[in-house]
Scaffold this motif. Structure first.
Motif, PDB file in Angstrom:
ATOM      1  N   GLY A  76       0.808  -1.214   0.000  1.00  0.00           N
ATOM      2  CA  GLY A  76       0.000   0.000   0.000  1.00  0.00           C
ATOM      3  C   GLY A  76       0.838   1.260   0.000  1.00  0.00           C
ATOM      4  N   VAL A  77       1.787   1.338   0.924  1.00  0.00           N
ATOM      5  CA  VAL A  77       2.575   2.569   1.030  1.00  0.00           C
ATOM      6  C   VAL A  77       3.574   2.705  -0.115  1.00  0.00           C
ATOM      7  N   ASN A  78       4.029   1.582  -0.672  1.00  0.00           N
ATOM      8  CA  ASN A  78       5.001   1.659  -1.756  1.00  0.00           C
ATOM      9  C   ASN A  78       4.397   2.263  -3.026  1.00  0.00           C
ATOM     10  N   LEU A 217      18.460   0.352  -8.348  1.00  0.00           N
ATOM     11  CA  LEU A 217      17.814   1.409  -9.125  1.00  0.00           C
ATOM     12  C   LEU A 217      16.818   2.185  -8.256  1.00  0.00           C
ATOM     13  N   PRO A 218      16.448   3.406  -8.652  1.00  0.00           N
ATOM     14  CA  PRO A 218      15.648   4.282  -7.778  1.00  0.00           C
ATOM     15  C   PRO A 218      14.329   3.693  -7.299  1.00  0.00           C
ATOM     16  N   ASN A 219      13.496   3.177  -8.212  1.00  0.00           N
ATOM     17  CA  ASN A 219      12.193   2.671  -7.791  1.00  0.00           C
ATOM     18  C   ASN A 219      12.325   1.478  -6.857  1.00  0.00           C
ATOM     19  N   GLY A 220      13.232   0.569  -7.202  1.00  0.00           N
ATOM     20  CA  GLY A 220      13.426  -0.615  -6.374  1.00  0.00           C
ATOM     21  C   GLY A 220      13.917  -0.280  -4.985  1.00  0.00           C
ATOM     22  N   THR A 221      14.836   0.684  -4.884  1.00  0.00           N
ATOM     23  CA  THR A 221      15.358   1.039  -3.567  1.00  0.00           C
ATOM     24  C   THR A 221      14.352   1.848  -2.764  1.00  0.00           C
ATOM     25  N   ALA A 222      13.537   2.665  -3.437  1.00  0.00           N
ATOM     26  CA  ALA A 222      12.472   3.376  -2.727  1.00  0.00           C
ATOM     27  C   ALA A 222      11.469   2.380  -2.155  1.00  0.00           C
ATOM     28  N   ASN A 223      11.080   1.397  -2.969  1.00  0.00           N
ATOM     29  CA  ASN A 223      10.178   0.352  -2.486  1.00  0.00           C
ATOM     30  C   ASN A 223      10.832  -0.540  -1.443  1.00  0.00           C
ATOM     31  N   GLY A 224      12.147  -0.655  -1.544  1.00  0.00           N
ATOM     32  CA  GLY A 224      12.868  -1.568  -0.673  1.00  0.00           C
ATOM     33  C   GLY A 224      13.013  -1.104   0.752  1.00  0.00           C
ATOM     34  N   ILE A 225      12.648   0.141   1.049  1.00  0.00           N
ATOM     35  CA  ILE A 225      12.755   0.605   2.435  1.00  0.00           C
ATOM     36  C   ILE A 225      11.686  -0.074   3.288  1.00  0.00           C
ATOM     37  N   VAL A 226      10.411   0.103   2.922  1.00  0.00           N
ATOM     38  CA  VAL A 226       9.341  -0.567   3.663  1.00  0.00           C
ATOM     39  C   VAL A 226       9.215  -2.023   3.232  1.00  0.00           C
ATOM     40  N   ALA A 257       6.855  -9.592  -1.182  1.00  0.00           N
ATOM     41  CA  ALA A 257       7.219  -8.614  -0.165  1.00  0.00           C
ATOM     42  C   ALA A 257       7.231  -7.191  -0.717  1.00  0.00           C
ATOM     43  N   GLY A 258       7.073  -7.046  -2.025  1.00  0.00           N
ATOM     44  CA  GLY A 258       7.054  -5.713  -2.631  1.00  0.00           C
ATOM     45  C   GLY A 258       8.422  -5.138  -2.875  1.00  0.00           C
ATOM     46  N   ALA A 259       9.446  -5.984  -2.892  1.00  0.00           N
ATOM     47  CA  ALA A 259      10.801  -5.464  -3.050  1.00  0.00           C
ATOM     48  C   ALA A 259      11.691  -6.477  -3.768  1.00  0.00           C
ATOM     49  N   PRO A 260      11.465  -6.713  -5.070  1.00  0.00           N
ATOM     50  CA  PRO A 260      12.295  -7.673  -5.799  1.00  0.00           C
ATOM     51  C   PRO A 260      13.745  -7.215  -5.891  1.00  0.00           C
ATOM     52  N   GLY A 261      14.661  -8.101  -5.504  1.00  0.00           N
ATOM     53  CA  GLY A 261      16.080  -7.773  -5.563  1.00  0.00           C
ATOM     54  C   GLY A 261      16.607  -7.047  -4.349  1.00  0.00           C
ATOM     55  N   VAL A 262      15.749  -6.759  -3.367  1.00  0.00           N
ATOM     56  CA  VAL A 262      16.176  -5.969  -2.217  1.00  0.00           C
ATOM     57  C   VAL A 262      17.247  -6.707  -1.419  1.00  0.00           C
ATOM     58  N   SER A 264      18.448  -5.345   1.765  1.00  0.00           N
ATOM     59  CA  SER A 264      17.929  -5.156   3.107  1.00  0.00           C
ATOM     60  C   SER A 264      17.336  -3.763   3.167  1.00  0.00           C
ATOM     61  N   TRP A 265      16.468  -3.490   4.151  1.00  0.00           N
ATOM     62  CA  TRP A 265      15.812  -2.187   4.197  1.00  0.00           C
ATOM     63  C   TRP A 265      16.820  -1.057   4.360  1.00  0.00           C
ATOM     64  N   TRP A 266      17.855  -1.284   5.192  1.00  0.00           N
ATOM     65  CA  TRP A 266      18.835  -0.217   5.441  1.00  0.00           C
ATOM     66  C   TRP A 266      19.709   0.022   4.218  1.00  0.00           C
ATOM     67  N   ALA A 267      20.015  -1.042   3.468  1.00  0.00           N
ATOM     68  CA  ALA A 267      20.780  -0.870   2.233  1.00  0.00           C
ATOM     69  C   ALA A 267      19.949  -0.100   1.210  1.00  0.00           C
ATOM     70  N   SER A 268      18.669  -0.437   1.109  1.00  0.00           N
ATOM     71  CA  SER A 268      17.779   0.285   0.195  1.00  0.00           C
ATOM     72  C   SER A 268      17.704   1.758   0.571  1.00  0.00           C
TER      73      SER A 268
END
Length: 293
Positions: A76-78, A217-226, A257-262, A264-268
């Motif tokens: 939802g938030v992503n 990449l930007p979208n993946g790392t933005a999504n990868g936080i949450v 999980a909404g974060a393909p390739g992530v 970790s959250w802190w790395a994202s």
């Protein structure tokens, strides 16, 4: 500086964009979380069977104990975080379009002060959008997800903190994109096209060749936080998955999980912060010498 920040808030409040954008923010955050919350039982069944069950056993997970409510919140938030990114586009590009940038720069001691005040103001706006989005996503999650599959207290707080951080960064990212392109319509179209289509297509098309694009990449790392917080909770991020997990299986698990390739959250968070600063620095540099007459 205080007066400049107050002026920035007054400027944004006199326009309709801030509240008009709340409407799609609320709708997207709620319905995406509602849809994923309704599907969480299917996800638990998926994790508990076939190859996914073998992976879960290998990393010591019991599918029945997954806090799958995190998945609903993350999705939802992503998706909804595109809204503060669009809001950020209006910060500088909108002022050039409306010819108010001249007043902004002439009434400030210097352009550094004006841009600093704008950055602080939009950090606050990003945080407010983040709190609202999380609240709506959490409500949809509470409505759809069984109580024994809800996140723990610490995971709720982590998701809230991650959402606020992500929304602050995407707002600043939007400012940078808008200021570099200096055209509101062009910036919004390219931003949405890249975030919703282009990067996702690249990640999926090249997944069997390299599975790291979603983590850098930007979208993946933005999504990868949450999304990364959810992936971490399930040990489904790339740092936890065993090396022998097939790429296709990894994609399915991390897409859930909404974060393909992530990684970790802190790395994202760190990587997306770097992307944000790259665009924001470019905007900063471009506006130090830009003609405002």
């Amino acid at each position: 500086m205080g007066r400049l920040i107050k002026a920035e808030f007054r400027k944004t409040l006199t326009l309709n964009a801030w509240w008009v954008l709340i409407i799609p923010l609320v709708l997207v955050a709620f319905w995406m979380s509602y849809g994923w919350g309704s599907a969480t039982n299917d996800f638990v069944d998926y994790i508990g069977s076939g190859t996914a069950a073998e992976i879960a056993a290998a990393i010591g997970l019991d599918p029945g104990e997954f806090p799958v409510g995190l998945l609903a919140i993350a999705h939802g938030v992503n998706i909804a975080q595109l809204i503060p990114a669009i809001f950020g586009v209006f910060a500088l590009a909108g002022e050039y379009r409306n010819k108010t940038i001249t007043t902004t720069f002439l009434t400030a001691p210097n352009r550094v002060s004006a841009l600093s005040a704008k950055m602080i103001t939009y950090i606050v706006w990003g945080a407010m959008y983040g709190v609202l989005s999380f609240g709506v996503a959490a409500l949809a999650t509470l409505v759809t997800v069984d109580g024994d599959r809800m996140p723990s207290g610490g995971q709720w707080l982590a998701a809230l903190g991650g959402t606020i951080l992500a929304y602050i960064l995407v707002t600043l990212f939007g400012i940078g994109v808008g200021a570099v392109l200096n055209k509101v319509t062009l910036a919004v179209i390219l931003l949405l096209g890249y975030m919703l289509v282009l990067e996702n297509v690249l990640v999926l098309m090249l997944w069997t060749t390299t599975d790291v694009l979603g983590g850098i990449l930007p979208n993946g790392t933005a999504n990868g936080i949450v999304g990364g917080i959810a992936a971490d909770a399930f040990k489904l991020d790339s740092l936890n998955l065993p090396d022998n997990v097939d790429n296709v299986d990894k994609l399915g698990l991390q897409l859930a999980a909404g974060a393909p390739g992530v990684f970790s959250w802190w790395a994202s968070a760190l990587i997306f912060f770097a992307w944000t600063m790259l665009f924001f620095a470019g905007a900063w540099a471009a506006n130090q010498r830009k003609d405002i007459t």
